[in-house]
Design an enzyme around this catalytic site. Structure first.
Site, PDB file in Angstrom:
ATOM      1  CD  GLU A  66       2.047  -5.396   8.517  1.00  0.00           C
ATOM      2  OE1 GLU A  66       2.208  -6.400   8.694  1.00  0.00           O
ATOM      3  OE2 GLU A  66       2.621  -4.533   7.920  1.00  0.00           O
ATOM      4  CG  HIS A  88      -0.240   0.092   2.497  1.00  0.00           C
ATOM      5  ND1 HIS A  88       0.314   1.235   2.933  1.00  0.00           N
ATOM      6  CD2 HIS A  88       0.063  -1.009   3.346  1.00  0.00           C
ATOM      7  CE1 HIS A  88       1.080   0.947   4.214  1.00  0.00           C
ATOM      8  NE2 HIS A  88       0.816  -0.356   4.434  1.00  0.00           N
TER       9      HIS A  88
END
Length: 291
Positions: A186, A82
């Site tokens: 994550e 990202h």
């Protein structure tokens, strides 16, 4: 191959990314042509017309899958980290030690919020740079578009996926519809930037995305008092690959994920631990074989 857990490895020798430096001092960026190495393949010459390096590579990759039959499955995975999020900005301000000890446990400060962190303006620009690279390299080098895009449900990944892929010419008649997967998240726990928003919020703000069936309304994976270990993270990524390799027949796919998730993917597949810069897109040739 039957639907059970598989062994995963990466095949080096095709992309510059495979031999880039390891560790946090280096950050891999998006390379022209995604770093496909100019080389010959055993399948060169099968086609009667001049082909780009990427067309020759894809012909070779399709040949590998055809010849392997049930013995192996090969996928080209474009891995996207990202773009820059507000949590990245805060960590850079205070340093990793203070970030881990104090700031990562908070939702924000007087200047910014980083719980389920959004992209900064820089992060948005980085995602748009991926789109520009794809548009150019698809046109000039015949780089293949991912047929299926998978993304973490955290906002910074949803934003990156939308900006990087929306408006591109899709390789099928189906509309742009990325799949949201919890397993691409994550490292879980403690850090508020890694606590996701509700399912209903995601559905409202990212209506063009598909959400996996087991996705709950509230975030039931994140815990405020426990941080997932690397081994646990690797196991989560293994379950993701088992799911995709057993159920998705597409050869070219993409993952939009996080630095820790990418390192867990590398640990699982035996790839060098090459850290990826925010907003970068790197290729990974992964093979799955029966255990």
């Amino acid at each position: 191959m039957s639907n059970h857990s598989l062994n995963y490895s990466t095949l080096p020798g095709y992309f510059e990314h495979d031999e880039q430096p390891e560790g946090p001092q280096f950050r891999a960026t998006t390379l022209p042509g995604f770093g496909l190495i100019h080389r010959r393949y055993d399948t060169d010459g099968d086609s009667g017309h001049e082909q780009t390096q990427w067309e020759r590579f894809m012909h070779f990759l399709n040949h590998l899958n055809k010849e392997a039959s049930d013995r192996a499955r090969y996928k080209l995975i474009f891995v996207i980290r990202h773009g820059q999020g507000f949590h990245n900005v805060k960590e850079a301000q205070v340093g990793r030690e203070d970030w881990e000890a104090k700031w990562a446990l908070l939702d924000g400060d007087d200047e910014m919020t980083w719980a389920d962190a959004k992209l900064t303006e820089t992060g948005k620009s980085q995602a748009l740079e991926i789109k520009a690279t794809l548009e150019r390299d698809i046109r000039e080098m015949k780089v293949p578009m991912p047929v299926k895009c998978y993304t973490s449900p955290l906002t910074r990944c949803l934003e990156t996926t939308r900006l990087a892929f929306s408006g591109l010419e899709w390789p099928t008649d189906q509309p742009f519809r990325p799949m949201i997967k919890e397993a691409l998240r994550e490292r879980l726990g403690k850090h508020t930037c890694d606590r996701r928003s509700t399912r209903s919020w995601i559905e409202s703000n990212y209506a063009e995305f598909e959400i996996e069936s087991a996705f709950t309304e509230q975030d039931e994976l994140w815990q405020s008092d426990y941080r997932e270990t690397l081994d646990e993270h690797v196991m989560r990524v293994r379950q993701l690959l088992d799911d995709i390799f057993n159920n998705d027949k597409n050869t070219v796919i993409s993952f939009t994920a996080h630095s820790g998730a990418i390192r867990a993917l590398y640990a699982l597949t035996g790839h060098k631990e090459v850290w990826v810069a925010p907003g970068a897109m790197v290729p990974l040739l992964v093979v799955a074989t029966p255990q």
